[in-house]
Design an enzyme around this catalytic site. Structure first.
Site, PDB file in Angstrom:
ATOM      1  CD  GLN A  38      26.380  20.734  11.343  1.00 18.90           C
ATOM      2  OE1 GLN A  38      26.159  20.795  10.194  1.00 18.90           O
ATOM      3  NE2 GLN A  38      27.102  21.411  11.964  1.00 18.90           N
ATOM      4  CG  ASP A 144      16.173  18.832  16.999  1.00 22.00           C
ATOM      5  OD1 ASP A 144      16.711  19.898  16.139  1.00 22.00           O
ATOM      6  OD2 ASP A 144      15.606  18.834  16.147  1.00 22.00           O
ATOM      7  N   GLY A 145      17.507  21.664  18.449  1.00 19.36           N
ATOM      8  CA  GLY A 145      17.159  22.578  18.682  1.00 19.36           C
ATOM      9  C   GLY A 145      15.299  23.201  18.445  1.00 19.36           C
ATOM     10  CG  ASP A 163      24.167  31.701  15.354  1.00 18.50           C
ATOM     11  OD1 ASP A 163      23.692  31.387  13.505  1.00 18.50           O
ATOM     12  OD2 ASP A 163      24.929  32.194  16.189  1.00 18.50           O
ATOM     13  CB  THR A 165      23.882  25.962   8.684  1.00 12.09           C
ATOM     14  OG1 THR A 165      22.191  25.260   9.393  1.00 12.09           O
ATOM     15  CG2 THR A 165      24.828  25.810   9.140  1.00 12.09           C
ATOM     16  CG  ASP A 166      22.614  28.064   4.268  1.00  7.64           C
ATOM     17  OD1 ASP A 166      23.262  29.313   4.769  1.00  7.64           O
ATOM     18  OD2 ASP A 166      23.292  28.431   3.464  1.00  7.64           O
TER      19      ASP A 166
HETATM   20  N1  SAM Z   1      26.531  32.821  11.314  1.00  8.41           N
HETATM   21  C1  SAM Z   1      26.544  31.438  10.637  1.00  8.41           C
HETATM   22  C2  SAM Z   1      25.828  31.531   9.243  1.00  8.41           C
HETATM   23  O1  SAM Z   1      24.833  31.859   8.945  1.00  8.41           O
HETATM   24  O2  SAM Z   1      26.465  31.145   8.299  1.00  8.41           O
HETATM   25  C3  SAM Z   1      25.403  30.580  11.629  1.00  8.41           C
HETATM   26  C4  SAM Z   1      26.852  30.176  12.451  1.00  8.41           C
HETATM   27  S1  SAM Z   1      26.233  28.432  13.546  1.00  8.41           S
HETATM   28  C5  SAM Z   1      27.726  27.481  13.467  1.00  8.41           C
HETATM   29  C6  SAM Z   1      24.884  27.675  13.551  1.00  8.41           C
HETATM   30  C7  SAM Z   1      24.584  26.418  13.570  1.00  8.41           C
HETATM   31  O3  SAM Z   1      23.454  25.992  13.670  1.00  8.41           O
HETATM   32  C8  SAM Z   1      25.822  25.278  13.142  1.00  8.41           C
HETATM   33  O4  SAM Z   1      26.802  24.960  13.921  1.00  8.41           O
HETATM   34  C9  SAM Z   1      24.722  23.542  13.317  1.00  8.41           C
HETATM   35  O5  SAM Z   1      24.775  22.404  13.548  1.00  8.41           O
HETATM   36  C10 SAM Z   1      23.008  24.594  13.803  1.00  8.41           C
HETATM   37  N2  SAM Z   1      22.418  24.192  13.806  1.00  8.41           N
HETATM   38  C11 SAM Z   1      21.557  23.737  12.241  1.00  8.41           C
HETATM   39  N3  SAM Z   1      20.331  23.598  13.003  1.00  8.41           N
HETATM   40  C12 SAM Z   1      20.134  22.960  14.603  1.00  8.41           C
HETATM   41  C13 SAM Z   1      19.088  22.664  15.373  1.00  8.41           C
HETATM   42  N4  SAM Z   1      17.863  21.908  14.458  1.00  8.41           N
HETATM   43  N5  SAM Z   1      19.141  22.800  16.164  1.00  8.41           N
HETATM   44  C14 SAM Z   1      20.357  23.330  16.470  1.00  8.41           C
HETATM   45  N6  SAM Z   1      21.679  23.874  16.247  1.00  8.41           N
HETATM   46  C15 SAM Z   1      21.533  23.210  14.849  1.00  8.41           C
END
Ligand code: SAM
Length: 291
Positions: A38, A144-145, A163, A165-166
């Site tokens: 990203q 990867d979570g 927690d 992203t969209d």
């Molecule tokens: N508060 C924020 C919002 O709702 O806009 C979210 C904050 S946090 C920065 C979200 C994180 O999820 C990002 O850093 C992203 O890299 C991570 N993320 C997205 N997909 C993921 C996955 N499959 N496994 C682990 N982390 C993931």
């Protein structure tokens, strides 16, 4: 009609036909990098402090991130009778991790973030959010979570916090029934899952699909936590909490009242109030009104 000059950050919420802007200082954008996952940017705003964006979407500002981070952590931790082992999926800015580690009964908080650069950028530009990263109970992993939870041993966690992203790109699978089923397996008895679930006003279809997926995965009871978040689309946000095998009828209210750490938004009254859903949301989630 007022046109904004160039020194503003603007996020357009295309689905809502709306936009949200923050005026920048002369410094403007102070960091930009494209990772394999990203685009990460950091801006200096005039009134909201530093701003972190991913792919042009607001993640947090220094001024109001406490609302989100406190509501992603404290209601779930005060609902579980004894939260010792916590897993955070995503959460790379580490603000949720910091709140989780305020709970003295937490023995281990494991965070699995897909993009290490989000954490490194946060350590540099948002050090206050990362101040608990060196706590011996914190375990930061990068991967990867979805895969992590699929491979996690059964019953290894008391609370799982998503927690994310969209629900697009690498986060899309974090909203699926298959992922929730893996979370259910990874949770011990009395386990609680809480996931950020977008805006109750704008994203009822997503909330409904999350409820359907959580129930389909086998979670017993589900509740929506409502809270303000001025910098996200509509200014109104939610987290969805689900429990493995005990109904979500109460929380450790006395402990929440006497919490041994400071908060700026969360308290026992907010906990109760956040679970009161507006009529339109009940109807949308019950399938008796438009979603
Ligand atoms: N508060 C924020 C919002 O709702 O806009 C979210 C904050 S946090 C920065 C979200 C994180 O999820 C990002 O850093 C992203 O890299 C991570 N993320 C997205 N997909 C993921 C996955 N499959 N496994 C682990 N982390 C993931």
């Amino acid at each position: 009609m007022r046109k904004l000059d160039e020194n503003w950050f603007t996020e357009v919420a295309a689905e809502a036909g709306s936009a949200f802007s923050l005026r920048l200082t002369a410094a403007g954008r102070i960091h930009e990098e494209r990772t394999p996952y990203q685009l990460i940017e950091v801006y200096e705003t005039e009134h909201f402090g530093r701003l972190l964006t991913i792919d042009g979407f607001v993640m947090l500002t220094e001024r109001d991130n406490f609302l989100y981070h406190e509501m992603m952590s404290h209601p779930a931790l005060y609902t579980h009778p004894a939260p010792r082992r916590v897993l955070i999926i995503g959460g790379g800015d580490c603000g949720t991790l910091r709140e989780v580690l305020r709970h003295p009964e937490v023995e281990s908080a494991r965070q699995v973030e897909i993009d290490e650069r989000v954490t490194r950028v946060s350590e540099r530009f948002f050090p206050q959010l990362c101040e608990a990263n060196s706590d011996p109970r914190a375990h930061l992993e990068f991967g990867d979570g979805i895969r992590f939870v699929k491979e996690a041993p059964a019953a290894g966690f008391d609370v799982i916090i998503v927690d994310s992203t969209d629900p697009i790109g690498p986060a899309a699978g974090l909203f699926s029934q298959a992922f929730y089923a893996d979370c259910l397996r990874a949770l011990d008895a009395n386990g609680i899952l809480v996931a950020q679930s977008e805006s109750p006003l704008l994203h009822q279809k997503l909330l409904l699909s999350m409820h359907t997926a959580l129930r389909g995965a086998g979670f017993l009871d589900i509740a929506v936590l409502n809270f303000p978040q001025p910098v996200y689309p509509s200014g109104w946000w939610s987290a969805t909490m689900a429990c493995k095998d005990a109904p979500l009828t109460g929380f450790r209210e006395e402990d929440a009242r006497e919490k041994p750490f400071p908060t700026r938004y969360y308290n026992a009254g907010i906990h109760t109030a956040s679970m009161a859903a507006p009529e339109f949301l009940y109807q949308a989630l019950a399938g008796t009104g438009p979603a």
